[in-house]
Design a protein around this motif. Structure first.
Motif, PDB file in Angstrom:
ATOM      1  N   ARG A   1     -77.112  15.632  48.740  1.00 31.37           N
ATOM      2  CA  ARG A   1     -77.076  14.936  50.031  1.00 31.37           C
ATOM      3  C   ARG A   1     -77.686  15.788  51.141  1.00 31.37           C
ATOM      4  O   ARG A   1     -78.330  15.266  52.044  1.00 31.37           O
ATOM      5  N   LYS A   2     -77.485  17.101  51.077  1.00 34.33           N
ATOM      6  CA  LYS A   2     -78.099  17.989  52.069  1.00 34.33           C
ATOM      7  C   LYS A   2     -79.618  17.879  52.019  1.00 34.33           C
ATOM      8  O   LYS A   2     -80.275  17.782  53.055  1.00 34.33           O
ATOM      9  N   VAL A   3     -80.162  17.905  50.805  1.00 35.40           N
ATOM     10  CA  VAL A   3     -81.611  17.767  50.658  1.00 35.40           C
ATOM     11  C   VAL A   3     -82.058  16.394  51.167  1.00 35.40           C
ATOM     12  O   VAL A   3     -83.031  16.287  51.916  1.00 35.40           O
ATOM     13  N   PHE A   4     -81.331  15.357  50.781  1.00 37.87           N
ATOM     14  CA  PHE A   4     -81.658  13.994  51.212  1.00 37.87           C
ATOM     15  C   PHE A   4     -81.673  13.893  52.737  1.00 37.87           C
ATOM     16  O   PHE A   4     -82.607  13.346  53.322  1.00 37.87           O
ATOM     17  N   ASP A   5     -80.659  14.432  53.363  1.00 40.20           N
ATOM     18  CA  ASP A   5     -80.549  14.346  54.822  1.00 40.20           C
ATOM     19  C   ASP A   5     -81.631  15.145  55.543  1.00 40.20           C
ATOM     20  O   ASP A   5     -82.000  14.815  56.669  1.00 40.20           O
ATOM     21  N   LYS A   6     -82.145  16.202  54.907  1.00 40.12           N
ATOM     22  CA  LYS A   6     -83.180  17.024  55.542  1.00 40.12           C
ATOM     23  C   LYS A   6     -84.582  16.448  55.399  1.00 40.12           C
ATOM     24  O   LYS A   6     -85.493  16.881  56.102  1.00 40.12           O
ATOM     25  N   LEU A   7     -84.768  15.507  54.477  1.00 40.10           N
ATOM     26  CA  LEU A   7     -86.093  14.929  54.298  1.00 40.10           C
ATOM     27  C   LEU A   7     -86.475  14.109  55.533  1.00 40.10           C
ATOM     28  O   LEU A   7     -85.781  13.160  55.881  1.00 40.10           O
ATOM     29  N   PRO A   8     -87.575  14.443  56.188  1.00 38.09           N
ATOM     30  CA  PRO A   8     -87.976  13.682  57.369  1.00 38.09           C
ATOM     31  C   PRO A   8     -88.491  12.289  57.016  1.00 38.09           C
ATOM     32  O   PRO A   8     -88.326  11.341  57.791  1.00 38.09           O
ATOM     33  N   ASN A   9     -89.105  12.167  55.857  1.00 34.89           N
ATOM     34  CA  ASN A   9     -89.628  10.879  55.390  1.00 34.89           C
ATOM     35  C   ASN A   9     -89.096  10.628  53.993  1.00 34.89           C
ATOM     36  O   ASN A   9     -89.433  11.353  53.064  1.00 34.89           O
ATOM     37  N   ARG A  10     -88.280   9.600  53.863  1.00 34.80           N
ATOM     38  CA  ARG A  10     -87.709   9.268  52.554  1.00 34.80           C
ATOM     39  C   ARG A  10     -88.423   8.047  52.006  1.00 34.80           C
ATOM     40  O   ARG A  10     -88.654   7.081  52.734  1.00 34.80           O
ATOM     41  N   ASP A  11     -88.727   8.090  50.719  1.00 34.65           N
ATOM     42  CA  ASP A  11     -89.322   6.928  50.073  1.00 34.65           C
ATOM     43  C   ASP A  11     -88.296   6.304  49.131  1.00 34.65           C
ATOM     44  O   ASP A  11     -87.154   6.760  49.050  1.00 34.65           O
ATOM     45  N   VAL A  12     -88.715   5.265  48.435  1.00 38.60           N
ATOM     46  CA  VAL A  12     -87.793   4.557  47.551  1.00 38.60           C
ATOM     47  C   VAL A  12     -87.283   5.470  46.435  1.00 38.60           C
ATOM     48  O   VAL A  12     -86.152   5.322  45.967  1.00 38.60           O
ATOM     49  N   VAL A  13     -88.074   6.464  46.049  1.00 37.56           N
ATOM     50  CA  VAL A  13     -87.655   7.389  44.991  1.00 37.56           C
ATOM     51  C   VAL A  13     -86.515   8.284  45.477  1.00 37.56           C
ATOM     52  O   VAL A  13     -85.523   8.480  44.773  1.00 37.56           O
ATOM     53  N   SER A  14     -86.642   8.818  46.679  1.00 38.84           N
ATOM     54  CA  SER A  14     -85.567   9.679  47.199  1.00 38.84           C
ATOM     55  C   SER A  14     -84.287   8.884  47.430  1.00 38.84           C
ATOM     56  O   SER A  14     -83.197   9.351  47.103  1.00 38.84           O
ATOM     57  N   TRP A  15     -84.414   7.681  47.975  1.00 43.73           N
ATOM     58  CA  TRP A  15     -83.237   6.821  48.159  1.00 43.73           C
ATOM     59  C   TRP A  15     -82.603   6.497  46.805  1.00 43.73           C
ATOM     60  O   TRP A  15     -81.394   6.599  46.625  1.00 43.73           O
ATOM     61  N   GLY A  16     -83.442   6.113  45.850  1.00 44.06           N
ATOM     62  CA  GLY A  16     -82.942   5.740  44.530  1.00 44.06           C
ATOM     63  C   GLY A  16     -82.269   6.900  43.808  1.00 44.06           C
ATOM     64  O   GLY A  16     -81.256   6.705  43.131  1.00 44.06           O
ATOM     65  N   ALA A  17     -82.817   8.103  43.965  1.00 46.08           N
ATOM     66  CA  ALA A  17     -82.207   9.277  43.318  1.00 46.08           C
ATOM     67  C   ALA A  17     -80.818   9.550  43.878  1.00 46.08           C
ATOM     68  O   ALA A  17     -79.885   9.854  43.120  1.00 46.08           O
ATOM     69  N   MET A  18     -80.667   9.433  45.187  1.00 49.53           N
ATOM     70  CA  MET A  18     -79.360   9.685  45.794  1.00 49.53           C
ATOM     71  C   MET A  18     -78.361   8.596  45.417  1.00 49.53           C
ATOM     72  O   MET A  18     -77.208   8.883  45.077  1.00 49.53           O
ATOM     73  N   ILE A  19     -78.806   7.351  45.427  1.00 50.20           N
ATOM     74  CA  ILE A  19     -77.942   6.227  45.038  1.00 50.20           C
ATOM     75  C   ILE A  19     -77.531   6.370  43.571  1.00 50.20           C
ATOM     76  O   ILE A  19     -76.356   6.208  43.226  1.00 50.20           O
ATOM     77  N   ALA A  20     -78.483   6.704  42.706  1.00 45.03           N
ATOM     78  CA  ALA A  20     -78.178   6.882  41.280  1.00 45.03           C
ATOM     79  C   ALA A  20     -77.201   8.032  41.060  1.00 45.03           C
ATOM     80  O   ALA A  20     -76.316   7.944  40.209  1.00 45.03           O
ATOM     81  N   GLY A  21     -77.343   9.090  41.844  1.00 45.29           N
ATOM     82  CA  GLY A  21     -76.424  10.219  41.733  1.00 45.29           C
ATOM     83  C   GLY A  21     -74.995   9.831  42.076  1.00 45.29           C
ATOM     84  O   GLY A  21     -74.054  10.193  41.365  1.00 45.29           O
ATOM     85  N   TYR A  22     -74.846   9.099  43.168  1.00 44.70           N
ATOM     86  CA  TYR A  22     -73.505   8.626  43.534  1.00 44.70           C
ATOM     87  C   TYR A  22     -72.928   7.748  42.426  1.00 44.70           C
ATOM     88  O   TYR A  22     -71.769   7.880  42.043  1.00 44.70           O
TER      89      TYR A  22
END
Length: 85
Positions: free
Chosen positions: A25-46
Motif C-alpha cells: 500500500r505504501k508503494v501504491f500510495d506513492k505512485l503519482p500515476n496509477r494504471d489498471v495494473v497497479s490498481w489491480g495488483a493492490m486489489i488482488a493483494g487485498y
C-alpha cells in the motif's frame, strides 16, 4: 519506482503476494500515476489475504478516478465479494 508505474506495479504485486500489504500500500500510495495494473495488483493483494472489504473500497476509488477495470480486477472483486459473504 515512484516515476515508473511498471516497476511500482511489480513491487505492489510482490509485496502483496508475500503478505506485506502495508508495504504494498505504501508503494501504491506513492505512485503519482496509477494504471489498471497497479490498481489491480493492490486489489488482488487485498483479496488474496482475505481483506474483501478493503478490496471493494479500493475498487470503488478506482472507478471514481476513471480507471476502467480489466479482467484481473473484475476477478479479484468477484472473489472479494465471495469472501465477504
Amino acid at each position: 519506482f515512484e516515476s515508473d508505474v511498471c516497476v511500482g506495479s511489480g513491487l505492489i504485486d510482490m509485496y502483496a503476494k508475500c503478505g506485506s500489504l502495508e508495504e504494498a500500500r505504501k508503494v501504491f500510495d506513492k505512485l503519482p500515476n496509477r494504471d489498471v495494473v497497479s490498481w489491480g495488483a493492490m486489489i488482488a493483494g487485498y483479496t488474496l489475504h482475505g481483506y474483501g472489504l478493503s478490496a471493494l473500497k479500493l475498487f470503488q476509488k478506482m472507478e471514481q478516478e476513471g480507471i476502467k477495470p480489466d479482467r484481473v480486477a473484475f476477478l479479484s472483486i468477484l472473489k472479494a465479494c465471495g469472501s465477504i459473504g
